[in-house]
Design an enzyme around this catalytic site. Structure first.
Site, mmCIF file in Angstrom:
data_model
loop_
_atom_site.group_PDB
_atom_site.id
_atom_site.type_symbol
_atom_site.label_atom_id
_atom_site.label_comp_id
_atom_site.label_asym_id
_atom_site.label_seq_id
_atom_site.Cartn_x
_atom_site.Cartn_y
_atom_site.Cartn_z
ATOM 1 N N CYS A 105 0.553 -1.918 -0.300
ATOM 2 C CA CYS A 105 0.068 -0.074 -0.320
ATOM 3 C C CYS A 105 0.376 1.088 -0.284
ATOM 4 O O CYS A 105 0.352 2.703 0.142
ATOM 5 C CB CYS A 105 -1.405 -0.064 1.179
ATOM 6 S SG CYS A 105 -0.092 0.337 3.264
ATOM 7 N N HIS A 142 -2.574 10.774 15.867
ATOM 8 C CA HIS A 142 -2.446 9.938 14.761
ATOM 9 C C HIS A 142 -1.989 9.218 14.041
ATOM 10 O O HIS A 142 -1.410 9.882 13.888
ATOM 11 C CB HIS A 142 -3.636 11.147 14.194
ATOM 12 C CG HIS A 142 -3.827 10.508 12.576
ATOM 13 N ND1 HIS A 142 -5.506 9.814 12.502
ATOM 14 C CD2 HIS A 142 -3.305 10.550 11.188
ATOM 15 C CE1 HIS A 142 -4.587 8.735 10.812
ATOM 16 N NE2 HIS A 142 -3.907 9.629 10.130
ATOM 17 N N ARG A 157 -4.265 -5.172 9.693
ATOM 18 C CA ARG A 157 -2.583 -4.531 8.801
ATOM 19 C C ARG A 157 -3.317 -2.834 9.465
ATOM 20 O O ARG A 157 -3.613 -2.348 9.120
ATOM 21 C CB ARG A 157 -3.155 -4.365 7.290
ATOM 22 C CG ARG A 157 -1.636 -2.799 6.276
ATOM 23 C CD ARG A 157 -2.609 -4.196 5.141
ATOM 24 N NE ARG A 157 -3.386 -3.158 4.519
ATOM 25 C CZ ARG A 157 -3.707 -2.447 4.234
ATOM 26 N NH1 ARG A 157 -3.815 -1.165 4.235
ATOM 27 N NH2 ARG A 157 -5.636 -1.966 3.548
ATOM 28 N N CYS A 159 -1.472 0.086 9.200
ATOM 29 C CA CYS A 159 -1.048 0.940 7.874
ATOM 30 C C CYS A 159 -0.614 2.525 8.180
ATOM 31 O O CYS A 159 -1.497 3.199 8.775
ATOM 32 C CB CYS A 159 -2.042 1.317 7.399
ATOM 33 S SG CYS A 159 -1.862 1.587 5.844
#
Length: 182
Positions: A105, A142, A157, A159
């Site tokens: 990704c 975040h 996952r 990310c």
């Protein structure tokens, strides 16, 4: 006309491919209130002025405003060194290199967190889709998103934006962060 439709579909596919993995949510507390700490309480509290002094502009955008970096551009997306990944804002160990994998990704991907309670997962319904946002449990910054398409045994996952993490061998925190922990 057929060419124009094909071009529009291709443009939409590219947009979704580059934002689907880790785009910054518009409904995050950082985006709504310009500070994660104003809506949830975390052990480490700072003013936005203090965060701006500590973080680079890119880190501030990602960590405090729930932004994202472009795929395949972050410092750690292709890193394979052994060690740990800490929150770039507070220094908490969040992920281990043993759990890092290539998801394709363009952002660092991990199959699990370093220890329970290190991150907070919460709903993110921005950009017309449902995702799960990941925040540092210590400072509320975040980090990215978690998806249910990772490898076994977790199937997760995580990310994560490279700008939201620092890499190290696991023994020492950055000097300015270790002084704050005392």
């Amino acid at each position: 006309m057929k060419f124009k439709n094909t071009l529009n579909i291709a443009s939409l596919a590219i947009l979704l491919a580059t934002t689907g993995c880790n785009a910054g949510p518009t409904n995050s507390p950082a985006a709504r209130n310009n500070s994660t700490n104003t809506t949830m309480k975390f052990p480490l509290q700072r003013t936005e002025e203090e965060w701006r002094k500590i973080l680079t502009p890119e880190q501030y955008h990602v960590l405090r405003e729930a932004g994202t970096e472009r795929p395949f551009t972050g410092k750690y997306w292709n890193s394979k060194e052994p060690g740990v990944y800490r929150c770039a804002a507070c220094g908490e160990i969040l992920f281990k290199s043993d759990d890092k994998f290539d998801s394709g990704c363009g952002w660092p991907s991990f199959s699990e967190i370093a220890a329970q309670g290190k991150v907070i997962a919460r709903d993110d319904n921005s950009l017309g889709m449902h995702r799960t946002e990941v925040l540092c449990a210590n400072c509320g910054s975040h980090l990215g998103h978690v998806f249910d398409d990772g490898p076994k045994p977790t199937g997760q996952r995580y990310c994560i934006n490279s700008a939201s993490i620092d890499f190290g061998d696991g023994t020492n925190m950055p000097p300015w962060k270790s002084a704050e922990k005392k």
